[in-house]
Design a protein around this motif. Structure first.
Motif, PDB file in Angstrom:
ATOM      1  N   THR A  90      44.823  40.395  48.516  1.00  0.00           N
ATOM      2  CA  THR A  90      43.807  40.542  47.481  1.00  0.00           C
ATOM      3  C   THR A  90      44.471  40.890  46.155  1.00  0.00           C
ATOM      4  OG1 THR A  90      43.360  42.933  47.635  1.00  0.00           O
ATOM      5  CG2 THR A  90      42.298  41.508  49.266  1.00  0.00           C
ATOM      6  N   GLU A  91      43.930  40.346  45.091  1.00  0.00           N
ATOM      7  CA  GLU A  91      44.428  40.603  43.741  1.00  0.00           C
ATOM      8  C   GLU A  91      43.232  40.896  42.842  1.00  0.00           C
ATOM      9  OE1 GLU A  91      47.865  38.474  41.411  1.00  0.00           O
ATOM     10  OE2 GLU A  91      46.008  37.331  41.107  1.00  0.00           O
ATOM     11  N   MET A  92      43.294  42.015  42.119  1.00  0.00           N
ATOM     12  CA  MET A  92      42.179  42.427  41.264  1.00  0.00           C
ATOM     13  C   MET A  92      42.648  42.611  39.825  1.00  0.00           C
ATOM     14  SD  MET A  92      40.305  45.235  43.714  1.00  0.00           S
ATOM     15  CE  MET A  92      40.540  45.200  45.483  1.00  0.00           C
ATOM     16  N   GLU A  93      41.763  42.284  38.893  1.00  0.00           N
ATOM     17  CA  GLU A  93      42.036  42.483  37.480  1.00  0.00           C
ATOM     18  C   GLU A  93      40.739  42.815  36.762  1.00  0.00           C
ATOM     19  OE1 GLU A  93      43.224  38.892  35.391  1.00  0.00           O
ATOM     20  OE2 GLU A  93      42.442  37.691  37.036  1.00  0.00           O
ATOM     21  N   SER A  94      40.853  43.533  35.657  1.00  0.00           N
ATOM     22  CA  SER A  94      39.677  43.930  34.891  1.00  0.00           C
ATOM     23  C   SER A  94      39.741  43.304  33.505  1.00  0.00           C
ATOM     24  CB  SER A  94      39.598  45.459  34.782  1.00  0.00           C
ATOM     25  OG  SER A  94      38.492  45.843  33.982  1.00  0.00           O
ATOM     26  N   PRO A  95      38.901  42.293  33.231  1.00  0.00           N
ATOM     27  CA  PRO A  95      38.937  41.639  31.917  1.00  0.00           C
ATOM     28  C   PRO A  95      38.275  42.446  30.815  1.00  0.00           C
ATOM     29  CG  PRO A  95      37.207  40.672  33.260  1.00  0.00           C
ATOM     30  CD  PRO A  95      37.937  41.647  34.147  1.00  0.00           C
ATOM     31  N   TRP A  96      37.456  43.449  31.210  1.00  0.00           N
ATOM     32  CA  TRP A  96      36.694  44.177  30.185  1.00  0.00           C
ATOM     33  C   TRP A  96      36.251  45.530  30.705  1.00  0.00           C
ATOM     34  CZ3 TRP A  96      31.701  46.124  30.266  1.00  0.00           C
ATOM     35  CH2 TRP A  96      31.170  46.543  29.036  1.00  0.00           C
ATOM     36  N   ALA A  97      36.223  46.509  29.799  1.00  0.00           N
ATOM     37  CA  ALA A  97      35.593  47.812  30.049  1.00  0.00           C
ATOM     38  C   ALA A  97      35.069  48.330  28.723  1.00  0.00           C
ATOM     39  CB  ALA A  97      36.587  48.805  30.652  1.00  0.00           C
ATOM     40  N   GLY A  98      33.902  48.946  28.739  1.00  0.00           N
ATOM     41  CA  GLY A  98      33.308  49.478  27.528  1.00  0.00           C
ATOM     42  C   GLY A  98      31.891  49.959  27.793  1.00  0.00           C
ATOM     43  N   ASP A  99      31.374  50.769  26.868  1.00  0.00           N
ATOM     44  CA  ASP A  99      29.997  51.257  26.959  1.00  0.00           C
ATOM     45  C   ASP A  99      29.716  51.949  28.290  1.00  0.00           C
ATOM     46  OD1 ASP A  99      27.465  51.724  25.900  1.00  0.00           O
ATOM     47  OD2 ASP A  99      26.634  49.866  26.725  1.00  0.00           O
ATOM     48  N   GLY A 100      30.736  52.624  28.832  1.00  0.00           N
ATOM     49  CA  GLY A 100      30.550  53.359  30.069  1.00  0.00           C
ATOM     50  C   GLY A 100      30.547  52.506  31.314  1.00  0.00           C
ATOM     51  N   ARG A 101      31.001  51.235  31.205  1.00  0.00           N
ATOM     52  CA  ARG A 101      31.047  50.335  32.354  1.00  0.00           C
ATOM     53  C   ARG A 101      32.379  49.619  32.392  1.00  0.00           C
ATOM     54  NH1 ARG A 101      26.839  48.675  29.684  1.00  0.00           N
ATOM     55  NH2 ARG A 101      27.551  46.505  29.591  1.00  0.00           N
ATOM     56  N   GLY A 102      32.697  49.069  33.562  1.00  0.00           N
ATOM     57  CA  GLY A 102      33.900  48.261  33.706  1.00  0.00           C
ATOM     58  C   GLY A 102      33.613  47.076  34.596  1.00  0.00           C
ATOM     59  N   LEU A 103      34.335  45.977  34.385  1.00  0.00           N
ATOM     60  CA  LEU A 103      34.160  44.748  35.155  1.00  0.00           C
ATOM     61  C   LEU A 103      35.474  44.407  35.846  1.00  0.00           C
ATOM     62  CD1 LEU A 103      32.173  42.351  35.731  1.00  0.00           C
ATOM     63  CD2 LEU A 103      33.301  41.160  33.831  1.00  0.00           C
ATOM     64  N   VAL A 104      35.384  44.001  37.117  1.00  0.00           N
ATOM     65  CA  VAL A 104      36.588  43.682  37.891  1.00  0.00           C
ATOM     66  C   VAL A 104      36.381  42.362  38.631  1.00  0.00           C
ATOM     67  CG1 VAL A 104      38.211  44.466  39.654  1.00  0.00           C
ATOM     68  CG2 VAL A 104      37.042  46.145  38.221  1.00  0.00           C
ATOM     69  N   PHE A 105      37.410  41.505  38.602  1.00  0.00           N
ATOM     70  CA  PHE A 105      37.441  40.274  39.383  1.00  0.00           C
ATOM     71  C   PHE A 105      38.422  40.447  40.536  1.00  0.00           C
ATOM     72  CE2 PHE A 105      36.498  37.587  35.334  1.00  0.00           C
ATOM     73  CZ  PHE A 105      35.166  37.956  35.409  1.00  0.00           C
ATOM     74  N   GLN A 106      38.109  39.829  41.670  1.00  0.00           N
ATOM     75  CA  GLN A 106      38.998  39.902  42.830  1.00  0.00           C
ATOM     76  C   GLN A 106      39.094  38.533  43.501  1.00  0.00           C
ATOM     77  OE1 GLN A 106      39.411  42.421  47.052  1.00  0.00           O
ATOM     78  NE2 GLN A 106      37.498  42.497  45.915  1.00  0.00           N
ATOM     79  N   ARG A 107      40.306  38.169  43.870  1.00  0.00           N
ATOM     80  CA  ARG A 107      40.520  36.968  44.679  1.00  0.00           C
ATOM     81  C   ARG A 107      41.136  37.384  46.005  1.00  0.00           C
ATOM     82  NH1 ARG A 107      43.219  32.900  40.136  1.00  0.00           N
ATOM     83  NH2 ARG A 107      41.264  32.284  39.111  1.00  0.00           N
ATOM     84  N   MET A 108      40.694  36.722  47.073  1.00  0.00           N
ATOM     85  CA  MET A 108      41.195  37.029  48.405  1.00  0.00           C
ATOM     86  C   MET A 108      41.746  35.757  49.042  1.00  0.00           C
ATOM     87  SD  MET A 108      38.094  39.586  49.659  1.00  0.00           S
ATOM     88  CE  MET A 108      39.074  40.437  50.908  1.00  0.00           C
ATOM     89  N   PHE A 109      42.948  35.866  49.600  1.00  0.00           N
ATOM     90  CA  PHE A 109      43.649  34.721  50.184  1.00  0.00           C
ATOM     91  C   PHE A 109      44.054  35.021  51.624  1.00  0.00           C
ATOM     92  CE2 PHE A 109      44.467  34.660  45.644  1.00  0.00           C
ATOM     93  CZ  PHE A 109      44.461  33.325  45.268  1.00  0.00           C
ATOM     94  N   THR A 110      44.201  33.968  52.429  1.00  0.00           N
ATOM     95  CA  THR A 110      44.833  34.125  53.726  1.00  0.00           C
ATOM     96  C   THR A 110      46.330  34.324  53.503  1.00  0.00           C
ATOM     97  OG1 THR A 110      45.225  31.748  53.969  1.00  0.00           O
ATOM     98  CG2 THR A 110      43.146  32.633  54.844  1.00  0.00           C
ATOM     99  N   ARG A 111      47.016  34.732  54.544  1.00  0.00           N
ATOM    100  CA  ARG A 111      48.454  34.971  54.405  1.00  0.00           C
ATOM    101  C   ARG A 111      49.201  33.706  53.985  1.00  0.00           C
ATOM    102  NH1 ARG A 111      52.361  38.375  58.542  1.00  0.00           N
ATOM    103  NH2 ARG A 111      54.306  38.021  57.406  1.00  0.00           N
ATOM    104  N   ASP A 112      48.705  32.544  54.413  1.00  0.00           N
ATOM    105  CA  ASP A 112      49.395  31.299  54.057  1.00  0.00           C
ATOM    106  C   ASP A 112      48.905  30.711  52.740  1.00  0.00           C
ATOM    107  OD1 ASP A 112      46.922  30.401  54.813  1.00  0.00           O
ATOM    108  OD2 ASP A 112      47.614  29.102  56.436  1.00  0.00           O
ATOM    109  N   GLY A 113      48.103  31.470  51.974  1.00  0.00           N
ATOM    110  CA  GLY A 113      47.790  31.069  50.603  1.00  0.00           C
ATOM    111  C   GLY A 113      46.476  30.369  50.376  1.00  0.00           C
TER     112      GLY A 113
END
Length: 353
Positions: A308-331
């Motif tokens: 799994t890989e997560m990143e946050s493109p934005w945070a502000g106004d008391g909130r935050g947003l996060v995206f996550q991608r999930m992969f099998t071991r072989d990609g």
């Protein structure tokens, strides 16, 4: 009482995550009503039960109402109220649409007559896309493979918890720009999910684990302080007690409120935790909504390592947003998730003079 009906004996042939997510159908009341069979986990210091459990049990309930030839491809969820681990959760499934290629369900989780969580799920009939298809997928980044050594394993919900993980160093961790950082880990369900159970429990297990450290990504990329020597005017655990816990059971220590990698590293180095008291500290962090898009939903196992890989493109106004991608071991890309949550800093005490 944390379950409506006395839980049956644990079936040793099933995995820990299957046991945790098992549902009891309340057929005599309504065939579309379900309740949790086992007590739900309440993370130490959290406002309510672990959100991933509610997400996964809603998915499990909805899956029971569609033909086996249909598979979930998306679910859109809202956390309404904190769930109470001391009383049962009632899940009501509504049949919104029955189509030839798609079916829609909504599920509402309720306690004390009030909705604590709601989700809309869409199911698609297998192979309904035709022989010719538009296809592409993001590629998994090059990362170190999971290790087989037991000392590298982490148990986010304790040694008896339903899943385990291995963290990888944060990408671009030294960058001054939080949106360029990516938190990464390997994750999988403990034990083996029953072969006879089909694909459904693997989807529920993925949904459960997708909520692990999700909105917490915002705190990690901002390197926010999550420990306080006092909380609501009451002293928390003494630092000597924390250091003793570190030596005895690090995973148990990690479950305590405010315990993150930075705090534990300071404990290991013998540094005082009060050194960071002038740094920004989280005052409140809680999930608001959670979306999962399932890709290749019948072509992965949740009891095998997933990246799994997560990143946050934005945070502000008391909130935050996060995206996550999930992969099998072989990609192979198997899920894309989005979560927004409340992320508020602890505010300075204003003088009353």
């Amino acid at each position: 009482m944390s379950t409506l009906i006395r839980p049956p004996p644990i079936d040793a042939s099933t995995s820990a995550i299957e046991q945790m997510l098992d549902l009891t159908q309340l057929r005599d009341i309504d065939p579309d009503l379900y309740t949790n069979t086992q007590p739900l986990w309440h993370p130490p210091g959290a406002r309510g039960v672990f959100g991933g459990a509610i997400i996964a049990q809603c998915l499990s309930a909805a899956q029971r109402t569609v033909p086996d030839s249909f598979t979930v491809h998306s679910m859109h969820c809202y956390f309404v109220l904190a769930g109470d681990s001391e009383i049962p959760v009632i899940y009501h499934v509504e049949h919104v649409r029955e189509g030839r290629s798609y079916a829609t369900r909504t599920v509402q989780a309720r306690q004390r007559g009030r909705a604590i969580f709601t989700t809309t799920l869409s199911f698609v009939r297998v192979d309904s896309g035709g022989k010719k298809r538009v296809e592409h997928a993001a590629e998994m980044p090059q990362v170190p493979p999971p290790k087989d050594n037991e000392e590298d394993l982490r148990f986010p919900q304790g040694i008896a918890g339903p899943f385990q993980s291995q963290r990888i160093d944060i990408l671009n961790n030294d960058s001054p720009h939080p949106h360029t950082k990516k938190t990464r880990q390997w994750i999988k369900a403990r034990g083996k999910i029953s072969p006879s159970a089909g694909h459904q429990p693997h989807l529920c297990a993925l949904a459960y684990m997708s909520d692990s450290y999700f909105i917490g990504t915002v705190a990690r990329v901002h390197k926010l302080w999550r420990y306080s020597s006092k909380r609501e005017g009451k002293p928390t655990l003494d630092e000597d007690v924390l250091k003793r816990l570190l030596n005895e059971d690090e995973e148990k220590l990690r479950q305590l409120p405010g315990m993150n990698d930075r705090v534990i590293q300071k404990l290991k180095e013998g540094k005082s935790l009060t050194e960071a008291k002038d740094k920004p500290e989280i005052g409140m962090m809680v999930s608001l909504d959670h979306t999962i898009y399932f890709h290749n939903p019948r072509d992965f196992r949740a009891d095998e390592w997933m990246f799994t890989e997560m990143e946050s493109p934005w945070a502000g106004d008391g909130r935050g947003l996060v995206f996550q991608r999930m992969f099998t071991r072989d990609g192979k890309l198997i899920a894309t998730c989005v979560q927004e949550g409340v992320v508020r800093l602890k505010q300075p005490v204003e003088s009353k003079l």
